[in-house]
Design an enzyme around this catalytic site. Structure first.
Site, PDB file in Angstrom:
ATOM      1  N   GLU A 111       1.007  -1.316  -0.237  1.00  0.00           N
ATOM      2  CA  GLU A 111       0.014  -0.054   0.063  1.00  0.00           C
ATOM      3  C   GLU A 111       1.070   1.201  -0.042  1.00  0.00           C
ATOM      4  O   GLU A 111       0.435   2.484   0.339  1.00  0.00           O
ATOM      5  CB  GLU A 111      -0.961   0.168   1.125  1.00  0.00           C
ATOM      6  N   HIS A 129      -3.111   2.438   8.523  1.00  0.00           N
ATOM      7  CA  HIS A 129      -4.412   2.052   7.829  1.00  0.00           C
ATOM      8  C   HIS A 129      -4.689   0.406   8.277  1.00  0.00           C
ATOM      9  O   HIS A 129      -3.726  -0.109   8.656  1.00  0.00           O
ATOM     10  CB  HIS A 129      -3.974   1.777   6.356  1.00  0.00           C
ATOM     11  N   HIS A 131      -7.987  -2.697   8.874  1.00  0.00           N
ATOM     12  CA  HIS A 131      -9.045  -3.577   8.176  1.00  0.00           C
ATOM     13  C   HIS A 131     -10.060  -3.434   9.127  1.00  0.00           C
ATOM     14  O   HIS A 131     -10.729  -4.677   9.483  1.00  0.00           O
ATOM     15  CB  HIS A 131      -8.751  -4.627   7.612  1.00  0.00           C
ATOM     16  N   TYR A 150     -20.559  13.638  17.635  1.00  0.00           N
ATOM     17  CA  TYR A 150     -19.553  14.790  17.376  1.00  0.00           C
ATOM     18  C   TYR A 150     -18.097  14.486  17.125  1.00  0.00           C
ATOM     19  O   TYR A 150     -17.371  15.407  16.790  1.00  0.00           O
ATOM     20  CB  TYR A 150     -19.935  15.899  18.477  1.00  0.00           C
ATOM     21  N   HIS A 191     -12.940  -2.387   2.387  1.00  0.00           N
ATOM     22  CA  HIS A 191     -11.625  -2.434   2.579  1.00  0.00           C
ATOM     23  C   HIS A 191     -11.062  -2.199   3.905  1.00  0.00           C
ATOM     24  O   HIS A 191     -10.730  -2.953   4.661  1.00  0.00           O
ATOM     25  CB  HIS A 191     -10.705  -1.470   1.610  1.00  0.00           C
ATOM     26  N   TYR A 246      -9.197  21.063  22.849  1.00  0.00           N
ATOM     27  CA  TYR A 246      -9.240  19.959  24.108  1.00  0.00           C
ATOM     28  C   TYR A 246      -7.958  19.683  24.522  1.00  0.00           C
ATOM     29  O   TYR A 246      -6.926  19.372  23.928  1.00  0.00           O
ATOM     30  CB  TYR A 246     -10.068  18.815  23.416  1.00  0.00           C
TER      31      TYR A 246
END
Length: 250
Positions: A111, A129, A131, A150, A191, A246
């Site tokens: 990837e 990334h 799955h 939110y 994916h 925050y």
């Protein structure tokens, strides 16, 4: 998929002051002439820890998913097909922003095009990334994650789904680029997920939040006869602004 090219590698690993081969201005095969930099060693350790965390917390199975972190103009990435619990300091794998391998002997993740596109088009310093099950399920149902919470504001707004394309392709990378416009995370249709951040911890936390929101929406929308209340775009945007301030400062 990035190809392994033995004529461009050093052969002594990372430990013990080992030298590695880099491709520099002088072309393929030019040695950097020094050991892997200390900051790269530290970043590799953090990358491996993050990759292992995606497995231990159920966001990936086996060697699915991948993690990267940028150190200067070098992108350290998980290698293709190697279980994360087997990765060692000597397995450091790195490429430049054009995808040329400059550190290590292991083939980078398939990837890689997707990761490099994110680094070239955003201010990302780390990419995760996965799955993740609930997020992947949502990616098959809707073109955008409904604004069930939110925390979508923490990712820049409603989370888009990048249209399906075969893994590891430039088309998938391009689809992700569009889905990430003004966002720090997206879903990949059929994916998984992709998020980025200023640090590996931030990128990982965004992945975890995205998976949680997907699970929340699936849970709420599964109640017979009821429809979940969704937040408006204005409500999500207001939350996003508040979330920027925050936490502790310093």
């Amino acid at each position: 998929m990035a190809e392994q090219r033995g004529d461009e590698r050093g052969g002594r690993g990372v430990g013990g002051g080992a030298q590695v081969v880099r491709e520099g201005a002088g072309g393929v095969g030019e040695s950097r002439g020094s050991s892997v930099r200390a900051e790269e060693v530290r970043a590799w350790g953090a990358l491996v820890a993050t990759a292992r965390r995606t497995v231990s917390e159920g966001l990936v199975v086996g060697t699915s998913g991948n993690v990267s972190v940028r150190v200067g103009d070098t992108v350290l990435v998980t290698p293709s097909g190697v279980p994360y619990d087997r990765l060692a300091p000597d397995d450091v794998t790195g490429v430049d922003l054009d995808g040329r391998q400059v550190l290590g002997t292991l083939v980078p993740t398939s990837e890689l095009p997707m990761h490099l596109t994110v680094y070239r088009t955003t201010d990302a310093r780390a990419v995760v990334h996965t799955h993740a099950v609930h997020a992947t399920a949502v990616s098959t149902l809707v073109p955008e994650l409904p604004t069930i919470h939110y925390m979508a504001g923490a990712l820049g707004g409603p989370v888009r789904v990048a249209p399906y394309a075969t893994y590891g392709t430039e088309q998938l990378a391009e689809n992700v680029r569009h889905a990430l416009a003004d966002r720090t995370g997206c879903l990949l249709q059929n994916h998984g997920t992709l998020t980025y951040g200023a640090t590996l911890d931030q990128a990982y936390d965004r992945t975890a939040q995205l998976e949680w929101m997907c699970r929340l929406w699936l849970t709420a929308s599964s109640v017979p006869g009821l429809t979940p209340n969704l937040l408006s775009a204005e409500q999500v945007a207001e939350a996003g602004e508040r979330l920027q301030g925050y936490g502790q400062r310093g």
